[in-house]
Design a protein around this motif. Structure first.
Motif, PDB file in Angstrom:
ATOM      1  N   ARG A 180       8.729  -6.551 -31.745  1.00 49.41           N
ATOM      2  CA  ARG A 180       7.515  -7.362 -31.800  1.00 49.41           C
ATOM      3  C   ARG A 180       6.295  -6.484 -32.079  1.00 49.41           C
ATOM      4  O   ARG A 180       6.120  -5.421 -31.482  1.00 49.41           O
ATOM      5  CB  ARG A 180       7.313  -8.099 -30.477  1.00 49.41           C
ATOM      6  N   SER A 185       5.648 -11.895 -37.626  1.00 45.19           N
ATOM      7  CA  SER A 185       6.379 -12.643 -36.603  1.00 45.19           C
ATOM      8  C   SER A 185       7.388 -13.607 -37.207  1.00 45.19           C
ATOM      9  O   SER A 185       8.506 -13.769 -36.684  1.00 45.19           O
ATOM     10  CB  SER A 185       5.397 -13.406 -35.712  1.00 45.19           C
ATOM     11  N   SER A 263       9.800 -19.024 -29.701  1.00 48.20           N
ATOM     12  CA  SER A 263       8.342 -19.155 -29.618  1.00 48.20           C
ATOM     13  C   SER A 263       7.923 -19.627 -28.236  1.00 48.20           C
ATOM     14  O   SER A 263       6.893 -19.184 -27.698  1.00 48.20           O
ATOM     15  CB  SER A 263       7.846 -20.131 -30.685  1.00 48.20           C
ATOM     16  N   LEU A 265       9.400 -18.900 -25.516  1.00 45.61           N
ATOM     17  CA  LEU A 265       9.557 -17.756 -24.611  1.00 45.61           C
ATOM     18  C   LEU A 265       8.568 -16.633 -24.905  1.00 45.61           C
ATOM     19  O   LEU A 265       8.556 -15.623 -24.201  1.00 45.61           O
ATOM     20  CB  LEU A 265      10.985 -17.221 -24.705  1.00 45.61           C
ATOM     21  N   GLY A 266       7.775 -16.796 -25.956  1.00 46.24           N
ATOM     22  CA  GLY A 266       6.720 -15.832 -26.229  1.00 46.24           C
ATOM     23  C   GLY A 266       7.083 -14.696 -27.156  1.00 46.24           C
ATOM     24  O   GLY A 266       6.299 -13.749 -27.300  1.00 46.24           O
ATOM     25  N   VAL A 267       8.246 -14.752 -27.809  1.00 46.77           N
ATOM     26  CA  VAL A 267       8.646 -13.669 -28.708  1.00 46.77           C
ATOM     27  C   VAL A 267       8.894 -14.182 -30.131  1.00 46.77           C
ATOM     28  O   VAL A 267       9.460 -13.463 -30.958  1.00 46.77           O
ATOM     29  CB  VAL A 267       9.924 -12.966 -28.192  1.00 46.77           C
ATOM     30  N   VAL A 270       3.658 -16.158 -33.515  1.00 45.07           N
ATOM     31  CA  VAL A 270       2.447 -15.917 -32.730  1.00 45.07           C
ATOM     32  C   VAL A 270       1.232 -16.360 -33.539  1.00 45.07           C
ATOM     33  O   VAL A 270       1.286 -16.458 -34.765  1.00 45.07           O
ATOM     34  CB  VAL A 270       2.319 -14.422 -32.352  1.00 45.07           C
ATOM     35  N   LEU A 278       5.610 -22.859 -30.853  1.00 44.71           N
ATOM     36  CA  LEU A 278       4.389 -22.239 -30.331  1.00 44.71           C
ATOM     37  C   LEU A 278       3.461 -23.284 -29.738  1.00 44.71           C
ATOM     38  O   LEU A 278       2.829 -23.047 -28.694  1.00 44.71           O
ATOM     39  CB  LEU A 278       3.687 -21.469 -31.450  1.00 44.71           C
ATOM     40  N   ALA A 281       4.771 -24.194 -26.370  1.00 41.92           N
ATOM     41  CA  ALA A 281       4.497 -23.129 -25.405  1.00 41.92           C
ATOM     42  C   ALA A 281       3.036 -23.146 -24.954  1.00 41.92           C
ATOM     43  O   ALA A 281       2.742 -22.929 -23.774  1.00 41.92           O
ATOM     44  CB  ALA A 281       4.851 -21.776 -26.014  1.00 41.92           C
ATOM     45  N   ASP A 282       2.115 -23.397 -25.889  1.00 43.97           N
ATOM     46  CA  ASP A 282       0.693 -23.414 -25.542  1.00 43.97           C
ATOM     47  C   ASP A 282       0.330 -24.593 -24.641  1.00 43.97           C
ATOM     48  O   ASP A 282      -0.601 -24.501 -23.841  1.00 43.97           O
ATOM     49  CB  ASP A 282      -0.161 -23.457 -26.814  1.00 43.97           C
ATOM     50  N   ASN A 285       1.425 -25.365 -19.914  1.00 48.60           N
ATOM     51  CA  ASN A 285       0.703 -25.114 -18.655  1.00 48.60           C
ATOM     52  C   ASN A 285      -0.174 -26.276 -18.235  1.00 48.60           C
ATOM     53  O   ASN A 285      -0.463 -26.433 -17.051  1.00 48.60           O
ATOM     54  CB  ASN A 285      -0.146 -23.845 -18.791  1.00 48.60           C
TER      55      ASN A 285
END
Length: 324
Positions: A180, A185, A263, A265-267, A270, A278, A281-282, A285
């Protein structure tokens, strides 16, 4: 004394009955493709005729065509460019749907609908290119191993088993996390998925070649002095391609889902690039406060994966005579 042979002649009743029975005998049943063209149908022609009558195939093709147009020309579906920072407004973060923003806004005040439309490009590009790479690598190694047999087949099969022992997502996660920041990416995700995705295609192609190489047309080609390259790519490849196409179509949807998992999982992909994984993922939360920024890309992702799997199932049924 033996029984006398009955007379046969064009004017006798017995001969007329024989002619009538011959003329009225039912002709051999033809497939739909043969009825249309009047010529013997090949596997692909007959499969295409069968696919056109399958509602599942037609529906999946319509969905995939819409997604392809969306990924190539996203401006046809939205006038908002999510790559422009001015299109986002923090004061309107997590607002619900409105007339100008059909899917509402995300945590940064960006239009969810526009980001979902533009996110289709990277998700589909990753799926398509990963499928192409895995099909080329697995298909080439599979046809060589299946035709050569012996030591080549043994070594190739053992190497393939090593890759099969690695969980795909875990292995791709390790590769993507290790490199990474050292590569683009999107390209990194394609490579990570392709490194662990080719063994399935290898096994399918190898099994198809082993079955086909014992057929008469291969024996005849060898007797006529055809070289190994000509036999593999002129005779064996066209007759072993059908199962590989089916697997590739189904795998394409799986690779799109795998990109979303990486994406998430953050890898994977991006920012500033956009993908459905992505976006999910964003939005995770703040899901309880604003679920729509997560729901809509997840729905598009699910529909896309389902469409490719439906197409793969339909193609498999059409190319396999046992399933008709």
């Amino acid at each position: 004394m033996s029984n006398p042979i009955p007379p046969v002649g064009p004017g006798l009743p017995e001969t007329q009955a024989m002619i009538t029975d011959t003329v009225t005998a039912p002709a051999p049943q033809q497939t739909g493709a043969q009825e249309k063209s009047g010529k013997p149908a090949s596997l692909w022609t007959d499969a295409w005729y069968d696919l056109r009558r399958r509602p599942m195939f037609i529906l999946s093709v319509i969905i995939i065509l819409i997604l392809l147009v969306m990924s190539l020309w996203p401006s046809l579906f939205t006038s908002i460019d999510p790559g422009n920072a001015r299109s986002c407004d923090l004061s309107t973060a997590r607002q619900g749907p409105s007339a100008g923003h059909l899917f509402g806004r995300d945590n940064l005040g960006c239009d969810v609908y526009a980001r979902t439309i533009y996110g289709a490009r990277n998700s589909i590009v990753i799926g398509v290119f990963t499928t192409i790479i895995t099909s080329l690598i697995g298909g080439l190694l599979g046809i060589i191993a299946g035709y050569r047999s012996g030591l080549v087949d043994t070594v190739s099969s053992r190497v393939t088993e090593i890759f099969f022992a690695i969980p795909p997502i875990l292995g791709a996660l390790l590769i993507a996390a290790t490199f990474r920041g050292k590569a683009n990416s999107i390209m990194l995700v394609i490579v990570a998925l392709a490194v662990l995705g080719w063994p399935m295609t290898f096994r399918i192609m190898r099994a198809a070649v082993i079955t086909a190489k014992s057929q008469d047309f291969v024996v005849a080609a060898k007797a006529l002095g055809a070289g190994a390259g000509r036999i593999m790519f002129r005779h064996l490849l066209p007759n072993s391609l059908a199962p590989v196409i089916v697997v590739a179509t189904i795998n394409l949807g799986g690779f799109i889902a795998a990109e979303a998992a990486l994406s998430f999982l953050g890898v994977g992909v991006v920012s500033p690039d956009i993908s459905w994984g992505l976006m999910i993922a964003d939005a995770r939360n703040r899901f309880l406060e604003a679920p729509l920024p997560l729901v809509f890309p997840a729905v598009f992702l699910s529909i896309t994966v389902l469409a490719f799997i439906m197409m793969g199932d339909a193609v498999r049924d059409a190319l396999d005579p046992k399933l008709r």
